[in-house]
Design a protein around this motif. Sequence first.
Motif, PDB file in Angstrom:
ATOM      1  N   GLU A 127      -1.213  -5.025  -0.691  1.00  0.00           N
ATOM      2  CA  GLU A 127      -1.836  -4.540  -1.922  1.00  0.00           C
ATOM      3  C   GLU A 127      -3.143  -5.300  -2.157  1.00  0.00           C
ATOM      4  O   GLU A 127      -3.173  -6.535  -2.126  1.00  0.00           O
ATOM      5  N   PRO A 173       3.880 -13.048  -2.280  1.00  0.00           N
ATOM      6  CA  PRO A 173       4.540 -11.759  -2.515  1.00  0.00           C
ATOM      7  C   PRO A 173       5.702 -11.919  -3.493  1.00  0.00           C
ATOM      8  O   PRO A 173       6.338 -12.983  -3.582  1.00  0.00           O
ATOM      9  N   LYS A 174       6.003 -10.863  -4.247  1.00  0.00           N
ATOM     10  CA  LYS A 174       7.075 -10.898  -5.244  1.00  0.00           C
ATOM     11  C   LYS A 174       8.454 -10.854  -4.612  1.00  0.00           C
ATOM     12  O   LYS A 174       9.453 -11.204  -5.233  1.00  0.00           O
ATOM     13  N   GLY A 175       8.523 -10.408  -3.379  1.00  0.00           N
ATOM     14  CA  GLY A 175       9.804 -10.321  -2.699  1.00  0.00           C
ATOM     15  C   GLY A 175       9.594 -10.050  -1.226  1.00  0.00           C
ATOM     16  O   GLY A 175       8.471  -9.811  -0.760  1.00  0.00           O
ATOM     17  N   SER A 207      10.365  -7.493   0.539  1.00  0.00           N
ATOM     18  CA  SER A 207       9.901  -6.145   0.863  1.00  0.00           C
ATOM     19  C   SER A 207       8.682  -5.726   0.050  1.00  0.00           C
ATOM     20  O   SER A 207       8.178  -4.607   0.217  1.00  0.00           O
ATOM     21  N   ALA A 208       8.205  -6.608  -0.824  1.00  0.00           N
ATOM     22  CA  ALA A 208       7.050  -6.274  -1.660  1.00  0.00           C
ATOM     23  C   ALA A 208       5.773  -6.329  -0.837  1.00  0.00           C
ATOM     24  O   ALA A 208       5.682  -7.063   0.153  1.00  0.00           O
TER      25      ALA A 208
END
Length: 937
Positions: free
Chosen positions: A208, A166-168, A170-171
């Motif tokens: 996603e 994940p990019k972060g 909360s992503a």
Amino acid sequence: MTGPAATTAPRPTGTAPGTGHRPAPWVRTRLRATPLAALLTAVLALGTVFLATAFPRVIDRAADQGLRDFLRDRGTVATSMYASAALVGGAKTLDDDAAVLAAHVGPTLAVAPGGLVYGARSGKSRSLTNPGLARPEAVDPEMGLLYVQGLREHTTLAEGRWPDAPKGASAPVPIALVRDVATTVGIHLGDVLNTAETLQGEEPRKAEVVGILNATDRNDPYWADLSCPVQACLDFTRGKQPFAYWRLTGLVDGSALDAVQTWQTGAQDFWRIPVDVDRLRADRLGRTDRELAAYLTGNTANQLANATSRPGLQITSPLPDLLDKATARQQATAPLAAIGPAGLAGVGLVVLGLAAALAGDRRAVELRLLQARGGSRTGVVGRLLGEGVVTVLLPAALAGVLALWLLPSPRWAGAVLAGTAVALFSLLALPVRAARLWSRPRAGSSRRRLAGELTVLALTVAAVAEVRRRGVAPTGAGVDPLLVAAPLLLALTGGLLLARLQPLLLGAFARVATRRPGAIGFLGLARAARGGTEGERPSVLPLIALLLAVTTAGFGSTVLGAVDTERTHAARLTIGGDASVVVPIGVPVSEGFAEAAAKLPGVRASARIWADTEVFVLDGNGATRVFAVVADPVAYAEISRSLGRGAFDAAALSGVTGGADAPVPALVSTALARKLGPGATHRLRLPNGGELLTSTAGTVDGTPALQGDDRQFVVLPAGPAVALAPELDRSNLWLATGSVDQDRLRSLVREKIATGAERATAFPTAAGEGNGDLPGYSVRTSAALSAALAADPLQSAAARLFWTAVLGAGTLALLAVLLTLVRAAPERTALLARLRTMGLRPRQGLTLILIETLPQTLVAAVGGGLVAVAAVALLGPAFDLSILVGADIAPGLPVAVPPVLLPTVGLAALVSAGVVAEALIAGRRQIATELRAGDQR
């Protein structure tokens, strides 16, 4: 004298004093004198030693292969060990711990090559709230996250990209879905999936869809037990009224394990360690079980917890239960697997003894001549042993080597021991018989024979009585030698009894033949009654050989036949008939389906049934929970009668006399009748809260719709019951008898029931559970269930081994009869030649031979069949066929004639064909060769 004159001096003749004499080599001379006899002896030794060496190997190989097939059929999930622990670390930690877990597997337990599967998964699934997703019954689909090592080797990227970290915090979590999963639930590439807040108060999460994958092989064991990664699973909510919803799994990268941890409480690392079943051996099941126990909960488990630094490491496996079942089934099939080879061994020893007896009889004149000329017992026995080295030991050694080479097995001691024993028996049989010529004749041979026969009879009675008293050896005791020996002792006793009775029976037939015209029948029967030849002949041995073969075949065939019969019956009792259809709650079995199903080919009787366990009988003592059945009495009575469970007269439930308040007649179980009392009137409380007045019209001990006979139940007629309580018309079960095709019945369910419930579009066919049924539906037939129960590799291996042994025993029994006929052929041919000079026609000569030789074969075959039936009757109560059948049945082996008749007739026909062939050959011998001058026969 010296000089040339010395070289021309005449040599003394061989008979002059001082002449050197070199006797001819005994072995070479004897082999040249009787090459055919030597060749037959070598072939017999080769064949019997090969069988003796091969069958232990065959048994070992069959046991190993049966065990491996049994475990392999259960699949990778059932034959794996599962380790799990709280999710810690990353993908590297998973790899290191997987290597540690695999390295500690014991020597008899090996990891299947390339089969180790491990990864991490979220604790539970979370509901997806996105609009537009497939919701069969308005319930949100649920998704969990999974990381599994080796994903790229078992899938191909169809769209998008492979998931990454994940990019972060909360992503959304990047996930990939297998195309079939995405299509079923209605998810597309690029969708961001939202989750609802959980009951534990966990915040919503997002995922996603960055890639769509194609599974290389959906049936690959790699995907087993991974919680629906390649196909969305249809699940049902819990409660009185279950609702269907989809459950799926999103695949993540090894760098996203933190996201797996936070997706739902209880995330775990897991390792599936599949056992290499091809390395397991039947003779090491005890050792394997101990190693497995140590790995799961013993010392090895503690070592693994320390080595991986995971004190909460849990290791489980369904394999111990499977090994216990395999052991039990192996021990259940062991008597069947041993009876055939034991019968073959008995027939083989009889044939070897017969061959030695015939050889000794053929060479009796020669041996007596050697004795008269001063030959010592030691010298003659030594020379006969020298012959045996060439004609027996060399072929025996070749046979042993061939058996060990052609049938590789890790166990060789039993095979070598059996082959050596048979080789020594073959080698010593003729010398021992010859040595008896040097013994003084002792009077009372008939008394000794009687004493021996009485001893065999006493052993037989003791063996049968002991088997009936204690039953089969308990589980874990291995093959019961007494149970295996008892049928053979019965056959031996029957053979000795027939040997006593046969001359009397044939003599009686001969006396009857004197009243008919012609002398052929009388002459043949008279010769058969006294043995057919002049002088002493070992005629009892071929009789015993054939009797052993027939008894063994008949007894084992009865066991196999009883297993098949009981399995079919057990399958019908489990189904409740020959076919059944069970539907989900809220989906009734319609009249249209029942009418269409009744017209299927093979259906004899069928009934729509309402059955429920939430029914109570109200009486003065309170409420008694019962199993209620509502069905058409005529059809249900026919099904009960055909099934043999709870048969009743349909007239007992026909109609209601009186007004609307009249009680509905009901059949009740025997246990419930004792509680309620005879002829009592009671009220039934139905699941919806309504009540129904009933009266006891009869009692039955079981009913087709209910498996087992120990529960309390009531059976109501559909007409009166539905008239008073219309909700009872929503039938949830359909039963039928007859030869029903399961595939056609399943197709009819899809067409008539599932379509009517509008589930065909909501639940696509691809979502079925592998057996072709729609989720929530069950379509079964007794034929399919019986076939599934019969698909037992352990039992199949035992049956193949048994029939192979029966074929070998029959062949040896034929050989025993032919050996006797061939030995007596010269004397019989001489008799025919003399009778030809007195006007006997060739056809009459053939008839004479058949009348003389066939009675013994037919008497032995009939006697063997009777002994087999007697063995079943005497030993049958000791058998418990439940494990072989695959269901609990009453102990005992029923007496049945057809299973005995088929092998009896087959072996009798085989031996009779050999007798006829020998008779045809003997009948064509020329008279001139038999009536030459100086014939002393």
